[in-house]
Design a protein around this motif. Structure first.
Motif, PDB file in Angstrom:
ATOM      1  N   ASP A 174       0.831  -1.205   0.000  1.00 57.79           N
ATOM      2  CA  ASP A 174       0.000   0.000   0.000  1.00 57.79           C
ATOM      3  C   ASP A 174       0.862   1.249   0.000  1.00 57.79           C
ATOM      4  N   LEU A 175       0.457   2.237  -0.808  1.00 57.46           N
ATOM      5  CA  LEU A 175       1.163   3.514  -0.861  1.00 57.46           C
ATOM      6  C   LEU A 175       0.318   4.641  -0.288  1.00 57.46           C
ATOM      7  N   GLN A 176      -0.853   4.881  -0.893  1.00 56.10           N
ATOM      8  CA  GLN A 176      -1.721   5.940  -0.391  1.00 56.10           C
ATOM      9  C   GLN A 176      -3.165   5.639  -0.758  1.00 56.10           C
ATOM     10  N   HIS A 177      -4.072   6.213   0.034  1.00 53.39           N
ATOM     11  CA  HIS A 177      -5.502   5.983  -0.152  1.00 53.39           C
ATOM     12  C   HIS A 177      -6.220   7.313  -0.247  1.00 53.39           C
ATOM     13  N   SER A 178      -7.283   7.334  -1.040  1.00 54.82           N
ATOM     14  CA  SER A 178      -8.231   8.434  -1.013  1.00 54.82           C
ATOM     15  C   SER A 178      -9.603   7.830  -0.743  1.00 54.82           C
ATOM     16  N   HIS A 179     -10.630   8.652  -0.810  1.00 58.01           N
ATOM     17  CA  HIS A 179     -11.974   8.147  -0.535  1.00 58.01           C
ATOM     18  C   HIS A 179     -12.390   7.078  -1.540  1.00 58.01           C
ATOM     19  N   LEU A 180     -11.963   7.245  -2.787  1.00 55.69           N
ATOM     20  CA  LEU A 180     -12.423   6.351  -3.848  1.00 55.69           C
ATOM     21  C   LEU A 180     -11.378   5.369  -4.350  1.00 55.69           C
ATOM     22  N   THR A 181     -10.094   5.741  -4.310  1.00 51.06           N
ATOM     23  CA  THR A 181      -9.055   4.905  -4.923  1.00 51.06           C
ATOM     24  C   THR A 181      -7.887   4.666  -3.974  1.00 51.06           C
ATOM     25  N   SER A 182      -7.073   3.687  -4.339  1.00 47.40           N
ATOM     26  CA  SER A 182      -5.851   3.385  -3.607  1.00 47.40           C
ATOM     27  C   SER A 182      -4.718   3.166  -4.605  1.00 47.40           C
ATOM     28  N   ASP A 183      -3.520   3.662  -4.264  1.00 49.53           N
ATOM     29  CA  ASP A 183      -2.316   3.391  -5.043  1.00 49.53           C
ATOM     30  C   ASP A 183      -1.495   2.330  -4.338  1.00 49.53           C
ATOM     31  N   LYS A 184      -1.002   1.365  -5.118  1.00 50.16           N
ATOM     32  CA  LYS A 184      -0.215   0.264  -4.560  1.00 50.16           C
ATOM     33  C   LYS A 184       1.011   0.018  -5.433  1.00 50.16           C
ATOM     34  N   THR A 185       2.062  -0.480  -4.812  1.00 47.48           N
ATOM     35  CA  THR A 185       3.203  -0.983  -5.568  1.00 47.48           C
ATOM     36  C   THR A 185       2.936  -2.437  -5.912  1.00 47.48           C
ATOM     37  N   GLU A 186       3.056  -2.762  -7.187  1.00 46.60           N
ATOM     38  CA  GLU A 186       2.879  -4.136  -7.660  1.00 46.60           C
ATOM     39  C   GLU A 186       4.233  -4.675  -8.097  1.00 46.60           C
ATOM     40  N   ASN A 187       4.612  -5.820  -7.553  1.00 51.70           N
ATOM     41  CA  ASN A 187       5.874  -6.454  -7.937  1.00 51.70           C
ATOM     42  C   ASN A 187       5.579  -7.490  -9.011  1.00 51.70           C
ATOM     43  N   LEU A 188       5.842  -7.102 -10.270  1.00 51.61           N
ATOM     44  CA  LEU A 188       5.525  -7.949 -11.408  1.00 51.61           C
ATOM     45  C   LEU A 188       6.680  -8.911 -11.677  1.00 51.61           C
ATOM     46  N   ILE A 189       6.896  -9.804 -10.704  1.00 47.72           N
ATOM     47  CA  ILE A 189       7.960 -10.798 -10.764  1.00 47.72           C
ATOM     48  C   ILE A 189       9.301 -10.117 -11.056  1.00 47.72           C
ATOM     49  N   GLY A 190       9.651  -9.164 -10.202  1.00 48.68           N
ATOM     50  CA  GLY A 190      10.938  -8.481 -10.317  1.00 48.68           C
ATOM     51  C   GLY A 190      10.861  -7.075 -10.853  1.00 48.68           C
ATOM     52  N   VAL A 191       9.723  -6.685 -11.413  1.00 52.17           N
ATOM     53  CA  VAL A 191       9.538  -5.323 -11.930  1.00 52.17           C
ATOM     54  C   VAL A 191       8.499  -4.623 -11.065  1.00 52.17           C
ATOM     55  N   GLU A 192       8.939  -3.629 -10.288  1.00 48.87           N
ATOM     56  CA  GLU A 192       8.015  -2.912  -9.420  1.00 48.87           C
ATOM     57  C   GLU A 192       7.488  -1.660 -10.102  1.00 48.87           C
ATOM     58  N   HIS A 193       6.207  -1.444  -9.980  1.00 48.16           N
ATOM     59  CA  HIS A 193       5.576  -0.247 -10.525  1.00 48.16           C
ATOM     60  C   HIS A 193       4.323   0.033  -9.708  1.00 48.16           C
ATOM     61  N   THR A 194       3.724   1.199  -9.933  1.00 47.38           N
ATOM     62  CA  THR A 194       2.570   1.615  -9.145  1.00 47.38           C
ATOM     63  C   THR A 194       1.290   1.435  -9.944  1.00 47.38           C
ATOM     64  N   ILE A 195       0.269   0.926  -9.291  1.00 52.59           N
ATOM     65  CA  ILE A 195      -1.047   0.796  -9.909  1.00 52.59           C
ATOM     66  C   ILE A 195      -2.061   1.578  -9.079  1.00 52.59           C
ATOM     67  N   ARG A 196      -3.209   1.836  -9.681  1.00 47.77           N
ATOM     68  CA  ARG A 196      -4.313   2.504  -8.985  1.00 47.77           C
ATOM     69  C   ARG A 196      -5.561   1.648  -9.138  1.00 47.77           C
ATOM     70  N   ILE A 197      -6.271   1.420  -8.034  1.00 47.52           N
ATOM     71  CA  ILE A 197      -7.495   0.627  -8.074  1.00 47.52           C
ATOM     72  C   ILE A 197      -8.608   1.373  -7.353  1.00 47.52           C
ATOM     73  N   LYS A 198      -9.843   1.029  -7.699  1.00 46.49           N
ATOM     74  CA  LYS A 198     -10.996   1.561  -6.972  1.00 46.49           C
ATOM     75  C   LYS A 198     -11.178   0.771  -5.690  1.00 46.49           C
ATOM     76  N   ASN A 199     -11.422   1.468  -4.596  1.00 45.85           N
ATOM     77  CA  ASN A 199     -11.592   0.785  -3.319  1.00 45.85           C
ATOM     78  C   ASN A 199     -12.789  -0.170  -3.339  1.00 45.85           C
ATOM     79  N   SER A 200     -13.810   0.176  -4.120  1.00 42.15           N
ATOM     80  CA  SER A 200     -15.005  -0.663  -4.191  1.00 42.15           C
ATOM     81  C   SER A 200     -14.920  -1.708  -5.287  1.00 42.15           C
ATOM     82  N   GLY A 201     -13.821  -1.699  -6.054  1.00 45.82           N
ATOM     83  CA  GLY A 201     -13.687  -2.635  -7.152  1.00 45.82           C
ATOM     84  C   GLY A 201     -14.596  -2.268  -8.307  1.00 45.82           C
ATOM     85  N   SER A 202     -14.601  -3.117  -9.340  1.00 41.48           N
ATOM     86  CA  SER A 202     -15.441  -2.875 -10.521  1.00 41.48           C
ATOM     87  C   SER A 202     -15.567  -4.177 -11.298  1.00 41.48           C
ATOM     88  N   ALA A 203     -16.277  -4.105 -12.402  1.00 41.70           N
ATOM     89  CA  ALA A 203     -16.407  -5.274 -13.272  1.00 41.70           C
ATOM     90  C   ALA A 203     -15.077  -5.666 -13.887  1.00 41.70           C
TER      91      ALA A 203
END
Length: 216
Positions: free
Chosen positions: A121-150
């Protein structure tokens, strides 16, 4: 008429040659690509102009997708630019699955070849969260909705030969392989690692100087 064209060519041939070489350079060697949407947030912002290395994977005949020399293949974590035949647009996404990979997404958590990726976890807002994803050795940041989606889930899929599974870093707001399917290798234009310059669409298109030559 022929005399007029000949005179124009004779007087401006250096200019026309330089112009032609510039078009060849942009077609086959390097160019920049404008990013109009937020599908790659927070890595790439609307208004970023990213540098595209068109020789990263192939040396091609200018103005075509015909490869003369294959230099390498995309790997997981690469940010690629490709001309999508399905969407009829030039798109920018991140390579998640390479040929032969089994990939699934469960509640915005990726599993590649049965291995669950690590997240921080990196940071959260009311609607979204930023996370570091370790793509099997490659780290980068993603953003997701806290409530998810289809878009937050898909069942296991096997990436075919000469095709790639790509996702946007803004996971719940990206028309990527979950919408347009696998990306054929011959649609890939090049790879990007750098923002050349950036204009803030929400602030009178003023430059974001902190993003000039920013690594992505």
């Amino acid at each position: 008429m022929r005399t007029w064209f000949y005179r124009i060519w004779k007087e401006n041939k250096i200019f026309f040659l330089i112009l032609g070489l510039m078009f060849v350079f942009r077609s086959a060697i390097a160019d920049w690509n404008t990013v109009p949407t937020g599908s790659m947030k927070p890595t790439i912002l609307e208004g970023d102009r990213i540098l595209v290395n068109k020789m990263a994977y192939d040396i091609r005949i200018p103005f075509t997708h015909i490869s003369l020399v294959k230099r390498s293949d995309p790997v997981r974590g690469d940010i690629i630019v490709f001309d999508s035949a399905v969407s009829k647009k030039r798109l920018v996404k991140r390579v998640i699955g390479v040929p032969g990979d089994s990939v699934t997404l469960i509640n915005n958590v990726l599993y590649i070849n049965g291995k669950k990726l690590n997240y921080q976890d990196l940071q959260h807002s009311h609607l979204t969260s930023d996370k570091t994803e370790n793509l099997i050795g490659v780290e980068h940041t993603i953003r997701i909705k806290n409530s998810g989606s289809a878009m937050s889930n898909f069942p296991p899929v096997l990436v075919p030969k000469d095709q790639y599974l790509v996702l946007g870093d803004n996971r719940d707001n990206s028309a990527d392989s979950r919408v347009i399917g696998f990306i054929p290798r011959d649609e890939i234009v090049g790879r990007s690692k750098t923002v050349v310059l950036s204009l803030n669409y929400n602030n009178y298109y003023l430059p974001r100087t902190n993003r000039f030559f920013h690594s992505i």
